[in-house]
Design a protein around this motif. Structure first.
Motif, mmCIF file in Angstrom:
data_model
loop_
_atom_site.group_PDB
_atom_site.id
_atom_site.type_symbol
_atom_site.label_atom_id
_atom_site.label_comp_id
_atom_site.label_asym_id
_atom_site.label_seq_id
_atom_site.Cartn_x
_atom_site.Cartn_y
_atom_site.Cartn_z
ATOM 1 N N TYR A 38 11.319 13.481 50.591
ATOM 2 C CA TYR A 38 10.831 12.274 51.256
ATOM 3 C C TYR A 38 11.033 11.059 50.354
ATOM 4 O O TYR A 38 11.577 10.038 50.778
ATOM 5 C CB TYR A 38 9.354 12.453 51.628
ATOM 6 C CG TYR A 38 8.670 11.171 52.008
ATOM 7 C CD1 TYR A 38 8.781 10.656 53.296
ATOM 8 C CD2 TYR A 38 7.931 10.451 51.074
ATOM 9 C CE1 TYR A 38 8.176 9.461 53.639
ATOM 10 C CE2 TYR A 38 7.323 9.256 51.408
ATOM 11 C CZ TYR A 38 7.444 8.767 52.690
ATOM 12 O OH TYR A 38 6.852 7.576 53.017
ATOM 13 N N ASN A 39 10.608 11.148 49.094
ATOM 14 C CA ASN A 39 10.754 10.034 48.160
ATOM 15 C C ASN A 39 12.228 9.647 47.975
ATOM 16 O O ASN A 39 12.557 8.463 47.913
ATOM 17 C CB ASN A 39 10.118 10.357 46.807
ATOM 18 C CG ASN A 39 8.605 10.320 46.850
ATOM 19 O OD1 ASN A 39 8.001 9.699 47.709
ATOM 20 N ND2 ASN A 39 7.989 11.003 45.911
ATOM 21 N N GLU A 61 14.646 10.062 50.142
ATOM 22 C CA GLU A 61 15.109 9.434 51.383
ATOM 23 C C GLU A 61 14.561 8.015 51.506
ATOM 24 O O GLU A 61 15.266 7.109 51.943
ATOM 25 C CB GLU A 61 14.703 10.289 52.586
ATOM 26 C CG GLU A 61 15.425 9.953 53.853
ATOM 27 C CD GLU A 61 16.905 10.314 53.843
ATOM 28 O OE1 GLU A 61 17.573 9.999 54.836
ATOM 29 O OE2 GLU A 61 17.414 10.890 52.870
ATOM 30 N N VAL A 62 13.322 7.808 51.116
ATOM 31 C CA VAL A 62 12.732 6.464 51.117
ATOM 32 C C VAL A 62 13.565 5.541 50.228
ATOM 33 O O VAL A 62 13.916 4.426 50.617
ATOM 34 C CB VAL A 62 11.264 6.497 50.639
ATOM 35 C CG1 VAL A 62 10.779 5.121 50.237
ATOM 36 C CG2 VAL A 62 10.369 7.082 51.713
ATOM 37 N N THR A 63 13.875 6.005 49.028
ATOM 38 C CA THR A 63 14.644 5.199 48.085
ATOM 39 C C THR A 63 16.038 4.903 48.624
ATOM 40 O O THR A 63 16.546 3.793 48.465
ATOM 41 C CB THR A 63 14.729 5.910 46.727
ATOM 42 O OG1 THR A 63 13.396 6.119 46.244
ATOM 43 C CG2 THR A 63 15.500 5.100 45.711
ATOM 44 N N ALA A 92 10.342 1.160 48.633
ATOM 45 C CA ALA A 92 10.162 2.427 47.907
ATOM 46 C C ALA A 92 8.828 2.503 47.183
ATOM 47 O O ALA A 92 8.166 3.547 47.210
ATOM 48 C CB ALA A 92 11.313 2.643 46.928
ATOM 49 N N LEU A 99 6.095 3.118 49.864
ATOM 50 C CA LEU A 99 6.201 4.341 50.666
ATOM 51 C C LEU A 99 6.226 5.624 49.846
ATOM 52 O O LEU A 99 6.006 6.702 50.390
ATOM 53 C CB LEU A 99 7.458 4.284 51.540
ATOM 54 C CG LEU A 99 7.412 3.325 52.709
ATOM 55 C CD1 LEU A 99 8.807 3.139 53.310
ATOM 56 C CD2 LEU A 99 6.451 3.820 53.769
ATOM 57 N N SER A 100 6.504 5.545 48.564
ATOM 58 C CA SER A 100 6.607 6.751 47.739
ATOM 59 C C SER A 100 5.251 7.431 47.594
ATOM 60 O O SER A 100 4.205 6.780 47.605
ATOM 61 C CB SER A 100 7.156 6.406 46.362
ATOM 62 O OG SER A 100 8.490 5.983 46.471
ATOM 63 N N MET A 159 6.571 4.087 59.393
ATOM 64 C CA MET A 159 7.841 4.312 58.691
ATOM 65 C C MET A 159 7.890 5.718 58.103
ATOM 66 O O MET A 159 8.902 6.406 58.198
ATOM 67 C CB MET A 159 8.025 3.288 57.572
ATOM 68 C CG MET A 159 8.302 1.903 58.009
ATOM 69 S SD MET A 159 8.497 0.896 56.513
ATOM 70 C CE MET A 159 8.897 -0.659 57.234
ATOM 71 N N ALA A 160 6.791 6.123 57.491
ATOM 72 C CA ALA A 160 6.730 7.448 56.881
ATOM 73 C C ALA A 160 6.927 8.539 57.925
ATOM 74 O O ALA A 160 7.627 9.522 57.679
ATOM 75 C CB ALA A 160 5.397 7.641 56.157
ATOM 76 N N ILE A 186 10.635 8.787 58.769
ATOM 77 C CA ILE A 186 11.390 9.392 57.662
ATOM 78 C C ILE A 186 11.118 10.891 57.583
ATOM 79 O O ILE A 186 12.040 11.693 57.398
ATOM 80 C CB ILE A 186 11.081 8.678 56.338
ATOM 81 C CG1 ILE A 186 11.614 7.245 56.394
ATOM 82 C CG2 ILE A 186 11.669 9.433 55.147
ATOM 83 C CD1 ILE A 186 11.124 6.350 55.291
#
Length: 61
Positions: free
Chosen positions: A7-8, A10-12, A19, A22-23, A48-49, A52
């Protein structure tokens, strides 16, 4: 790689300007934990989370 790590990453990749917001802790083990963590910060970020996480779980690495 754990779900939180994926997940982290993909967020980045998708939203580098969000980032930091959302991280999540890489130790989180489920989508619901990740969603709850981010949603507590803001409904907007929680949405958003959720998207993702859906992308990640539909296309596992």
């Amino acid at each position: 790689m754990t779900l939180a790590q994926r997940y982290n990453a993909e967020v980045t990749r998708l939203l580098p300007h969000f980032a930091e917001d959302l991280s999540v802790d890489p130790a989180l083990t489920s989508a619901s934990q990740i969603d709850e963590f981010v949603f507590r910060q803001s409904e907007y970020l929680g949405g958003m989370a959720t998207v993702i996480l859906a992308m990640i779980t539909q296309n596992p690495a």
